[in-house]
Design a protein around this motif. Structure first.
Motif, short mmCIF file in Angstrom:
data_model
loop_
_atom_site.label_atom_id
_atom_site.label_comp_id
_atom_site.label_asym_id
_atom_site.label_seq_id
_atom_site.Cartn_x
_atom_site.Cartn_y
_atom_site.Cartn_z
N LEU A 168 0.83 -1.21 0.00
CA LEU A 168 0.00 0.00 0.00
C LEU A 168 0.86 1.26 0.00
O LEU A 168 0.50 2.26 -0.62
CB LEU A 168 -0.95 -0.01 1.20
CG LEU A 168 -2.00 -1.12 1.21
CD1 LEU A 168 -2.93 -0.96 2.41
CD2 LEU A 168 -2.81 -1.13 -0.09
N PHE A 169 1.99 1.21 0.69
CA PHE A 169 2.91 2.35 0.66
C PHE A 169 3.47 2.54 -0.74
O PHE A 169 3.60 3.68 -1.22
CB PHE A 169 4.05 2.15 1.67
CG PHE A 169 3.76 2.68 3.04
CD1 PHE A 169 4.27 3.90 3.46
CD2 PHE A 169 2.96 1.96 3.92
CE1 PHE A 169 3.99 4.41 4.72
CE2 PHE A 169 2.68 2.45 5.19
CZ PHE A 169 3.19 3.68 5.59
N GLY A 201 -18.34 8.05 0.43
CA GLY A 201 -18.15 8.80 1.67
C GLY A 201 -17.56 7.98 2.80
O GLY A 201 -17.30 8.52 3.88
N THR A 202 -17.35 6.70 2.58
CA THR A 202 -16.75 5.83 3.60
C THR A 202 -15.47 5.22 3.05
O THR A 202 -15.45 4.71 1.92
CB THR A 202 -17.72 4.69 3.99
OG1 THR A 202 -18.93 5.26 4.50
CG2 THR A 202 -17.10 3.80 5.06
N ALA A 203 -14.42 5.29 3.83
CA ALA A 203 -13.13 4.77 3.37
C ALA A 203 -13.21 3.26 3.13
O ALA A 203 -13.82 2.52 3.91
CB ALA A 203 -12.05 5.08 4.39
N ASP A 204 -12.62 2.83 2.04
CA ASP A 204 -12.52 1.40 1.74
C ASP A 204 -11.13 0.88 2.12
O ASP A 204 -10.94 -0.33 2.28
CB ASP A 204 -12.77 1.16 0.25
CG ASP A 204 -14.16 1.63 -0.16
OD1 ASP A 204 -15.13 0.97 0.22
OD2 ASP A 204 -14.25 2.67 -0.83
N GLN A 205 -10.20 1.79 2.25
CA GLN A 205 -8.85 1.46 2.72
C GLN A 205 -8.49 2.49 3.78
O GLN A 205 -8.57 3.69 3.55
CB GLN A 205 -7.84 1.53 1.57
CG GLN A 205 -6.39 1.36 2.01
CD GLN A 205 -5.42 1.56 0.87
OE1 GLN A 205 -5.45 0.83 -0.12
NE2 GLN A 205 -4.54 2.56 0.99
N TRP A 206 -8.10 2.00 4.95
CA TRP A 206 -7.78 2.89 6.05
C TRP A 206 -6.27 3.06 6.20
O TRP A 206 -5.51 2.12 5.97
CB TRP A 206 -8.37 2.36 7.35
CG TRP A 206 -9.87 2.28 7.34
CD1 TRP A 206 -10.64 1.21 7.01
CD2 TRP A 206 -10.77 3.35 7.63
NE1 TRP A 206 -11.98 1.53 7.09
CE2 TRP A 206 -12.09 2.84 7.48
CE3 TRP A 206 -10.61 4.68 8.02
CZ2 TRP A 206 -13.22 3.62 7.70
CZ3 TRP A 206 -11.74 5.46 8.25
CH2 TRP A 206 -13.02 4.93 8.08
N LYS A 278 -7.01 -4.35 5.38
CA LYS A 278 -8.00 -3.29 5.50
C LYS A 278 -7.41 -1.98 6.01
O LYS A 278 -8.03 -0.92 5.89
CB LYS A 278 -9.14 -3.75 6.42
CG LYS A 278 -9.95 -4.91 5.85
CD LYS A 278 -11.10 -5.28 6.75
CE LYS A 278 -11.94 -6.39 6.13
NZ LYS A 278 -12.59 -5.96 4.87
N ALA A 279 -6.23 -2.03 6.62
CA ALA A 279 -5.55 -0.83 7.12
C ALA A 279 -4.07 -0.92 6.76
O ALA A 279 -3.48 -2.00 6.81
CB ALA A 279 -5.73 -0.69 8.62
N ALA A 280 -3.48 0.22 6.42
CA ALA A 280 -2.08 0.24 5.99
C ALA A 280 -1.10 0.16 7.14
O ALA A 280 0.04 -0.28 6.95
CB ALA A 280 -1.81 1.50 5.16
N MET A 281 -1.52 0.59 8.34
CA MET A 281 -0.63 0.58 9.50
C MET A 281 -1.39 0.14 10.74
O MET A 281 -2.61 0.28 10.83
CB MET A 281 -0.02 1.97 9.72
CG MET A 281 0.92 2.43 8.62
SD MET A 281 1.66 4.07 8.97
CE MET A 281 0.25 5.15 8.66
N TRP A 282 -0.63 -0.34 11.71
CA TRP A 282 -1.22 -0.86 12.95
C TRP A 282 -0.14 -0.92 14.01
O TRP A 282 1.00 -1.32 13.72
CB TRP A 282 -1.78 -2.25 12.67
CG TRP A 282 -2.36 -2.99 13.83
CD1 TRP A 282 -3.20 -2.52 14.79
CD2 TRP A 282 -2.20 -4.39 14.11
NE1 TRP A 282 -3.58 -3.52 15.66
CE2 TRP A 282 -2.97 -4.69 15.26
CE3 TRP A 282 -1.48 -5.42 13.51
CZ2 TRP A 282 -3.04 -5.96 15.81
CZ3 TRP A 282 -1.55 -6.70 14.06
CH2 TRP A 282 -2.32 -6.96 15.19
#
Length: 318
Positions: A168-169, A201-206, A278-282
């Motif tokens: 994703l980066f 209006g809603t993120a598909d990738q966080w 679903k999210a790029a970082m955690w």
């Protein structure tokens, strides 16, 4: 076979760091150990909180038993969600395993209730201090964290890290996070990595996933010289840096909108949000590495680095 309720030094050296059940007669561990003959049969039960380590632990147990043929070790593994329920119920009934995994966070409570054996005698006798980072011994001392006796032996040293999705980066043409990243650099990247692909209006990738577990809050506090407890660690007392930290984390969801609200991820295990892409970082503990490997597989490339530094720190690493 004679079953003893103490931890033998050779056993906890092999296992790394575990707690031993206190003797039922209120402190006769040393006497019981010294009375054992070299050929006397002993059976020990060991409880593990990580089924994924069964194979590795089994190999160590087998090697230990070959070197100590008079000792038989029976291991039982439980999932983390079931482990504390099981071990707590056994403690309440007075039927504890001989050796078991123990969190340093529970040492004081369990030792004060007489549930843990004092291991200092065997540690002084058998452990070579130069072989260990002895500063971590303080975490398992009781009642004084500097001068008290050890009621467990450390076997795992975990930390908290920032996990990131390299794919994703790369797609966003962003450089990977580094150990020198600041909060602002982190937030800017998270904004660029939060994408509404269908325009609803809603993120598909966080850009980030923040659930609110202790391991997802404490490192940010430490990286900002924040605290939420008084100096004695006896009651809640938040300092200004702590307030700033909690506001920063809250804003990621409510203001910056780079992290979904936990309720919006209902039905998915919190530890699977990042490895499912679903999210790029955690941010979470290094103990999540194994789950990441299993869930991610070959789906994408990922890495990890230090938690970003807060606005009030000068190169402090959490």
């Amino acid at each position: 076979m004679k079953k003893i309720t103490l931890i033998l030094s050779a056993l906890f050296i092999i296992f790394g760091g575990l707690a031993g059940c206190a003797a039922k007669d209120g402190g006769s561990e040393a006497k019981s150990a010294s009375s054992l003959s070299a050929n006397e049969k002993v059976k020990l039960t060991y409880f593990s909180w990580d089924p994924s380590q069964e194979e590795a632990l089994g190999e160590m147990i087998q090697k230990f038993q070959e070197e100590n043929p008079n000792i038989e070790v029976s291991m039982q593994s439980y999932k983390p969600a079931d482990y504390w329920t099981k071990i707590s119920a056994m403690a309440a009934s007075g039927e504890m395993p001989d050796v078991f995994d123990m969190s340093s966070g529970y040492i004081d409570e369990w030792a004060s209730k007489g549930l843990l054996a004092n291991l200092q005698t065997w540690i002084d006798r058998d452990i070579k201090q130069d072989d260990y980072f002895t500063s971590i011994f303080d975490a398992v001392r009781y009642p004084d964290k500097e001068k008290g006796d050890m009621y467990a032996f450390p076997y795992a040293w975990v930390t908290t890290v920032l996990y990131y999705n390299k794919d994703l980066f790369d797609q966003a043409n962003l450089s990977y996070p580094t150990e020198d990243w600041t909060w602002e650099e982190f937030r800017n990247a998270a904004k660029k990595l939060t994408i509404d692909t269908n325009g609803d209006g809603t993120a598909d990738q966080w850009g980030f996933w923040f659930f609110g577990r202790y391991a997802q809050i404490e490192p940010w506090l430490y990286q900002n010289n924040g605290d939420i407890l008084n100096p004695e660690k006896s009651q809640f007392e938040i300092n200004e840096n702590g307030k700033e930290t909690l506001k920063f984390l809250t804003d990621l969801t409510t203001t910056d909108k780079v992290s979904p609200a936990p309720k919006d991820m209902k039905g998915i295990k919190q530890e699977d949000i990042f490895p499912m892409g679903k999210a790029a970082m955690w941010v979470d503990g290094s103990f999540m590495i194994d789950n990441n490997r299993k869930v991610i597989g070959d789906n994408f490339k990922w890495g990890m680095t230090s938690v970003p530094r807060g606005m009030m720190t000068s190169g402090i690493k959490g």
